[in-house]
Design an enzyme around this catalytic site. Sequence first.
Site, PDB file in Angstrom:
ATOM      1  N   GLU A 160       0.725  -1.216   0.045  1.00  0.00           N
ATOM      2  CA  GLU A 160      -0.068  -0.179  -0.006  1.00  0.00           C
ATOM      3  C   GLU A 160       0.758   1.218   0.164  1.00  0.00           C
ATOM      4  O   GLU A 160       2.028   1.348   0.687  1.00  0.00           O
ATOM      5  CB  GLU A 160      -0.999  -0.010   1.214  1.00  0.00           C
ATOM      6  CG  GLU A 160      -1.515   1.182   1.506  1.00  0.00           C
ATOM      7  CD  GLU A 160      -2.344   1.889   0.371  1.00  0.00           C
ATOM      8  OE1 GLU A 160      -2.290   3.147   0.398  1.00  0.00           O
ATOM      9  OE2 GLU A 160      -2.967   1.237  -0.256  1.00  0.00           O
ATOM     10  N   ALA A 161       0.648   2.241  -0.809  1.00  0.00           N
ATOM     11  CA  ALA A 161       1.334   3.444  -1.029  1.00  0.00           C
ATOM     12  C   ALA A 161       1.073   4.514   0.172  1.00  0.00           C
ATOM     13  O   ALA A 161       2.386   5.202   0.523  1.00  0.00           O
ATOM     14  CB  ALA A 161       0.818   4.163  -2.213  1.00  0.00           C
TER      15      ALA A 161
ATOM     16  N   TRP B 267      -3.784  11.068  -2.519  1.00  0.00           N
ATOM     17  CA  TRP B 267      -2.417  11.651  -3.482  1.00  0.00           C
ATOM     18  C   TRP B 267      -2.277  12.858  -3.503  1.00  0.00           C
ATOM     19  O   TRP B 267      -3.272  13.577  -3.883  1.00  0.00           O
ATOM     20  CB  TRP B 267      -2.604  10.686  -4.608  1.00  0.00           C
ATOM     21  CG  TRP B 267      -2.885   9.316  -4.514  1.00  0.00           C
ATOM     22  CD1 TRP B 267      -3.790   8.498  -4.096  1.00  0.00           C
ATOM     23  CD2 TRP B 267      -1.512   8.328  -4.801  1.00  0.00           C
ATOM     24  NE1 TRP B 267      -3.293   7.048  -4.394  1.00  0.00           N
ATOM     25  CE2 TRP B 267      -1.940   6.948  -4.728  1.00  0.00           C
ATOM     26  CE3 TRP B 267      -0.393   8.701  -5.288  1.00  0.00           C
ATOM     27  CZ2 TRP B 267      -1.143   5.848  -4.967  1.00  0.00           C
ATOM     28  CZ3 TRP B 267       0.632   7.602  -5.603  1.00  0.00           C
ATOM     29  CH2 TRP B 267       0.068   6.080  -5.145  1.00  0.00           C
TER      30      TRP B 267
ATOM     31  N   GLY C 248     -10.705   4.521  -0.633  1.00  0.00           N
ATOM     32  CA  GLY C 248     -11.854   4.917  -0.528  1.00  0.00           C
ATOM     33  C   GLY C 248     -12.662   4.520   0.731  1.00  0.00           C
ATOM     34  O   GLY C 248     -13.226   5.512   1.207  1.00  0.00           O
TER      35      GLY C 248
ATOM     36  N   ASN D 278     -14.318   7.776   2.447  1.00  0.00           N
ATOM     37  CA  ASN D 278     -15.676   8.236   1.655  1.00  0.00           C
ATOM     38  C   ASN D 278     -16.705   8.763   2.718  1.00  0.00           C
ATOM     39  O   ASN D 278     -16.564   8.589   3.885  1.00  0.00           O
ATOM     40  CB  ASN D 278     -15.978   6.845   0.723  1.00  0.00           C
ATOM     41  CG  ASN D 278     -16.324   5.773   1.370  1.00  0.00           C
ATOM     42  OD1 ASN D 278     -16.416   5.769   2.648  1.00  0.00           O
ATOM     43  ND2 ASN D 278     -16.638   4.572   0.849  1.00  0.00           N
TER      44      ASN D 278
ATOM     45  N   VAL E 294     -21.399   5.271   2.410  1.00  0.00           N
ATOM     46  CA  VAL E 294     -22.669   4.891   1.842  1.00  0.00           C
ATOM     47  C   VAL E 294     -22.510   3.501   1.282  1.00  0.00           C
ATOM     48  O   VAL E 294     -21.745   3.449   0.439  1.00  0.00           O
ATOM     49  CB  VAL E 294     -23.129   5.926   0.705  1.00  0.00           C
ATOM     50  CG1 VAL E 294     -24.371   5.341   0.014  1.00  0.00           C
ATOM     51  CG2 VAL E 294     -23.423   7.381   1.014  1.00  0.00           C
TER      52      VAL E 294
ATOM     53  N   HIS F 289     -16.369   8.297  -7.885  1.00  0.00           N
ATOM     54  CA  HIS F 289     -16.777   7.055  -8.265  1.00  0.00           C
ATOM     55  C   HIS F 289     -16.376   6.804  -9.594  1.00  0.00           C
ATOM     56  O   HIS F 289     -16.911   5.985 -10.312  1.00  0.00           O
ATOM     57  CB  HIS F 289     -18.215   6.879  -8.335  1.00  0.00           C
ATOM     58  CG  HIS F 289     -19.286   7.214  -6.891  1.00  0.00           C
ATOM     59  ND1 HIS F 289     -20.584   7.621  -7.092  1.00  0.00           N
ATOM     60  CD2 HIS F 289     -18.737   7.442  -5.761  1.00  0.00           C
ATOM     61  CE1 HIS F 289     -20.868   7.799  -5.670  1.00  0.00           C
ATOM     62  NE2 HIS F 289     -19.928   7.738  -4.944  1.00  0.00           N
TER      63      HIS F 289
ATOM     64  N   ALA G  79     -12.746  -1.201  -8.734  1.00  0.00           N
ATOM     65  CA  ALA G  79     -13.743  -0.596  -9.576  1.00  0.00           C
ATOM     66  C   ALA G  79     -13.232  -0.394 -10.977  1.00  0.00           C
ATOM     67  O   ALA G  79     -14.180  -0.145 -11.809  1.00  0.00           O
ATOM     68  CB  ALA G  79     -13.785   0.830  -9.011  1.00  0.00           C
TER      69      ALA G  79
ATOM     70  N   ASN H  38     -18.432   1.948  -3.576  1.00  0.00           N
ATOM     71  CA  ASN H  38     -17.735   1.398  -2.512  1.00  0.00           C
ATOM     72  C   ASN H  38     -18.241  -0.372  -2.337  1.00  0.00           C
ATOM     73  O   ASN H  38     -17.269  -1.094  -2.398  1.00  0.00           O
ATOM     74  CB  ASN H  38     -17.533   1.956  -1.210  1.00  0.00           C
ATOM     75  CG  ASN H  38     -16.405   1.242  -0.417  1.00  0.00           C
ATOM     76  OD1 ASN H  38     -15.361   1.122  -0.707  1.00  0.00           O
ATOM     77  ND2 ASN H  38     -16.991   1.101   0.936  1.00  0.00           N
TER      78      ASN H  38
END
Length: 559
Positions: free
Chosen positions: A33-34, A63, A88, A92, A95, A493, A527, A539
């Site tokens: 993971e960055a 980022w 995300g 996010n 939802v 999205h 996604a 998500n």
Amino acid sequence: MHATHLVIGGGSGGCVMAARLSEDASNKVILVEAGQNYTPDQIPDDLRDTYSGSALMNPSYFWKNLKVRRRADAAPVYYEQGRVLGGGSSVNGQVALRGAPEDYDHWHAIGAKGWDWNSVLPYFRRLETDLDYTDQLHGAQGPITVRRMPMDQWDDFTLSVTKVWNELGYALRPDMNGEFGEGYSPLPLSNDGSARRSTAAGYLDAATRRRPNLQILGEAQVRRILFADGRAAGAEVRRNGEIETITADTVVVCAGALHTPWLLMLSGIGPGAHLRQHGIDVRLDRPGVGSNLMDHPAIHISGYLPPVSRHKMVLRRNYTYLRWSSGLPDVPAADMVMMAVCRSAWHAIGVRIGTLSSYIGRSYSTGEVRLTSANPDDEPYVDFNWLSDPRDMDRMTDAFRRMARILASDPVPNYLSNLFASRLSQRVRNVSQKNFKNAVLTNVAAVMMDSSTSLRKLLFDKVISDCLPLPELLADAGKLERHVRDNVQSAWHASCTCRMGDPADPRTVVGPDGRVVGADNLFIADASVMPEVSRTNTNIPTIMIAERIAEMVRQRGFA
């Protein structure tokens, strides 16, 4: 380091993939993971908060240099893309909607065979523990808790908007994950009432992290995928200021709809002419890589929330939204979404500004992701190309007018006044960063806002709003169209840039098993593989995709 399975990107898809693949003790899984790898007991309060705005404006979770364009001739603007474990799902709006069953049946029909609603429903159930519903449509043992805020806890501005929706003939749907269609519903949320449930928290809990066959590397950025003898062999990674090589039997890319195609192109997989233009050897000429970028374009109208609208303690920014049908020919029903937002930011001004937002649930405009150079330190070129399809432009201007009519309808003006066309500008971003200076400035402005009608009008007209006055936009179709075109924004999205489909179709990037066409042991699970954007937040569909592809990868082994 060597892994049987190297997972690139620890976002909504990557956390799922790492957790599920490491359930098999014979696998050795490395997740790269960055961003920061927070363990469960280290997750900061703003990432845990059920109010999503706490994390959204913390630049350390994103980022830093990623910019996107609304259209090719527009100036690039900053884009909030999660760069932290959980991606995300950690930043996010929480939802937890699935989308329409017809969305997935359509995926199946256009080439993603086996991704119809009946086939994906078991994976939606697998990922969740629904705290409100226990039936054949909902899960009870999954890592992501899902709950809905009862209507008696909604704020008065939101309730006033729902009264107008009712008068317009839109009914309350108690469970929009169980029955899709027109109407409004309490939003299913990915939290347990006290804290956000990201994939980092839900899938990579303390017990999972104790597995000896799982290694999580934070602050480690993949620069390119490596190949040997025609197969993916690992990745080149920058970590602790050094370039390292991690080898692997199977590579799964979960870097998201913007960085996954970018990484593939840096590694020689993508449109051949574009790669050669940047001096990159073409390993697989797949023209679909980076194409077909889709999103839910959005537009907003905001206003002042008087004290009567603020007497309830607001735990979230929104509690419900409306689905309605545009009625355009050859467009599916329930293709539009409207949201009442009762809190715009963490600061004193933010709690005094409410918003009505609309986005296009089933958009038709498509953009692209391309390389700016062959240097992995350079971010990709991203053009969303929003509203290029006339159907999208027509529906977005109609949505703006609808919102204005609703906000002018009783009883809404009692709970929202001083209306203005709003947008997430860089100035708004700057003020929304959490620091002492912004806290002082917004507190002073909030006192002025509440103190008198004339001061409030001055603030809204001269300081807060930087768009044309709302009456002027509504009176002139040309001005409204220009405003919408120049201020349309992302619902965050981004999707569809490595579309799943029939391997014989040259536009396809991955087959229905998630495997990159022409690359035997290289998979994508995020996604980007959506053939078309679903008619809802992305998500939960992304988590579902990762659940299903993880199962396919496990069944295949790593031969």
